[in-house]
Design a protein around this motif. Structure first.
Motif, PDB file in Angstrom:
ATOM      1  N   LEU A 249      -3.142  -7.879  -6.257  1.00  0.00           N
ATOM      2  CA  LEU A 249      -3.899  -6.948  -7.092  1.00  0.00           C
ATOM      3  C   LEU A 249      -5.372  -6.990  -6.720  1.00  0.00           C
ATOM      4  N   ASN A 366      -3.094   1.988  -9.150  1.00  0.00           N
ATOM      5  CA  ASN A 366      -2.565   0.793  -9.806  1.00  0.00           C
ATOM      6  C   ASN A 366      -3.139  -0.507  -9.251  1.00  0.00           C
ATOM      7  N   LYS A 367      -4.107  -0.386  -8.338  1.00  0.00           N
ATOM      8  CA  LYS A 367      -4.858  -1.526  -7.796  1.00  0.00           C
ATOM      9  C   LYS A 367      -4.016  -2.451  -6.910  1.00  0.00           C
ATOM     10  N   VAL A 368      -2.914  -1.964  -6.355  1.00  0.00           N
ATOM     11  CA  VAL A 368      -2.155  -2.774  -5.408  1.00  0.00           C
ATOM     12  C   VAL A 368      -2.854  -2.730  -4.059  1.00  0.00           C
ATOM     13  N   VAL A 392       5.997   0.616  -3.289  1.00  0.00           N
ATOM     14  CA  VAL A 392       5.208   0.660  -4.515  1.00  0.00           C
ATOM     15  C   VAL A 392       5.153   2.109  -4.982  1.00  0.00           C
ATOM     16  N   ASN A 399       2.845  -1.192 -11.094  1.00  0.00           N
ATOM     17  CA  ASN A 399       2.398  -1.860  -9.872  1.00  0.00           C
ATOM     18  C   ASN A 399       3.446  -2.840  -9.340  1.00  0.00           C
TER      19      ASN A 399
END
Length: 462
Positions: A249, A366-368, A392, A399
């Motif tokens: 993340l 989603n900040k992946v 993803v 996420n």
């Protein structure tokens, strides 16, 4: 001697098919829907009666009360197998394979009645009801105990009547048990699961597997299953290693004001704000912007380079040569700001950065963060970012990482992992996301909810 002669004479007259047939015909003619007990000379005679009755569609159970040397009573079936151990003071056999047991044990005082088929104990005499292909024993008509030959069930292994709303023609699954229509006398116990395949074991130790969207069990040998499990375990190990080493993340704060997962995803889709750039003699750029035509131009900073906005954010290069990410109005997201050796916005809401000589790709919804450049993959009505075998979903709400086998797409429906269900959204919806709370035995009906919390009294959908 007299007793032996008497038994032999009765056997010669009664344990013959004409005699058994006359009794059966009388039952079928005058009491076809009645319950009753047929007394036999011995267990052999009882076997012949039960066999004859079953041949004509009548349900018959063969049990015999036996006494050991100590005078204690037990029960055996028609094959001579022990049904109840020799521990009882008195045993009363009743119709339908029920028995009332007497002993000094607490359980026999509190729950003296037993269904000899499934071994379940009752406070009072149960009645027998039938739904679909199965008979059930019950005392209240609501808590139903399937009548299968097993000793793995207890008073907690019941099926609520309401759970049979959709019928059981495709099989019955309850607790950790499963009964399929082709084998109504056999109880399968759940053991484990590999992807969409569940392993079940019967009372004799036989193994069979069933797929999530099927109701039929397929016999499988231990060798075949264990080989399959070993390959799956190695596949999962590689997948988890890939996830742990190459995804994480993204921690720096970059807030997305809107979601673009279901609409604009290309840089070309975005227009620049009302922006004015003055190129200075030293090669730097003075930026000015305004939100409305009638307002004054506002100076927002001097930079080495200003890049176009997209997704309501932009990349700028500061005077030290480092790259930073700001809002499209040049506002910082955090203080101090995170600096990068290089940064650029890409299509599909991706931020490409280089830091300490290493490249990363961040899906901003989603900040992946990926250590390898992902590719866009469309499966049915959903879009995913794919890195090797790591998928993803392109969504701000999810996420989690999936293997390709965990994405099962149907017509206007998608199953993600073990509990997530996504329905194809209408033009007015962004996302139709549900969680599986209960699976019906046919593998095609589910009880869904908008939340995963078991204690949340959310609306359930079938």
């Amino acid at each position: 001697m007299t007793k032996e002669i008497s038994l032999r004479e009765m056997s010669e007259k009664l344990d013959v098919r004409p005699s058994i047939g006359r009794l059966c015909d009388t039952v079928m003619r005058y009491a076809p829907d009645k319950k009753g007990i047929v007394y036999a000379i011995d267990i052999k005679h009882a076997e012949h009666i039960a066999e004859y009755y079953r041949e004509r569609g009548l349900k018959a159970y063969g049990y015999e009360v036996k006494k050991n040397e100590m005078g204690q009573l037990g029960v055996i079936d028609k094959d001579g197998n022990e049904v109840l151990p020799y521990i009882y003071n008195k045993v009363e056999l009743k119709a339908h394979g029920l028995a009332k047991l007497y002993s000094k044990k607490k359980v026999d005082r509190e729950r003296p009645w037993m269904d000899l088929k499934n071994g379940v104990r009752f406070v009072r005499r149960p009645k027998i009801v039938r739904y679909g292909f199965l008979d059930f024993s019950t005392t209240d008509g609501r808590m139903l105990y399937p009548r299968v030959k097993t000793r793995r069930m207890d008073e907690n292994c019941f099926v609520m009547l309401d759970a049979l709303t959709n019928g059981i023609e495709k099989g019955l699954q309850f607790r950790t048990f499963y009964i399929q229509p082709s084998e109504p006398e056999r109880l399968y116990i759940y053991k484990e699961k590999i992807d969409d395949m569940q392993l079940w074991e019967d009372d004799s130790g036989g193994w069979a597997y069933r797929k999530d969207n099927e109701c039929l069990l397929h016999p499988v040998s231990r060798e075949v299953w264990l080989t399959r499990k070993e390959a799956w375990t190695e596949e999962m190990r590689r997948f988890e290693q890939d996830v742990n080493e190459n995804t994480w993340l993204f921690e720096p704060r970059i807030e997305m004001k809107y979601t673009y997962a279901y609409s604009e995803r290309l840089l070309a889709d975005f227009e620049e704000i009302d922006l004015r750039i003055e190129h200075r003699a030293d090669g730097t750029e003075q930026a000015y912007c305004r939100k409305y035509e009638y307002t004054k131009w506002k100076p927002v900073g001097v930079f080495a380079k200003v890049y176009p906005q997209a997704y309501d954010i932009r990349v700028v290069q500061n005077l030290n040569g480092k790259y930073i990410v700001r809002t499209k109005w040049f506002e910082p997201f955090e203080n101090p700001e995170q600096e990068y050796d290089f940064a650029e916005l890409l299509d599909n809401v991706i931020l490409h950065i280089v830091q300490n000589g290493k490249e990363y790709w961040v899906y901003l919804e989603n900040k992946v963060c990926f250590a390898k450049k992902p590719e866009l993959v469309t499966i049915g009505f959903l879009n995913f970012l794919k890195m090797d075998d790591v998928y993803v979903e392109m969504s701000p709400y999810n996420n989690r990482k999936y293997r390709r086998k965990e994405i099962r797409m149907g017509k206007d429906i998608c199953f993600l992992g073990s509990n997530d269900v996504l329905l194809k959204p209408s033009s007015r919806e962004w996302r139709n996301h549900f969680y599986i709370h209960c699976r019906y035995a046919d593998g095609k009906h589910y009880l869904l909810s908008k939340t995963m919390d078991e204690e949340d009294y959310a609306t359930l959908y079938e």
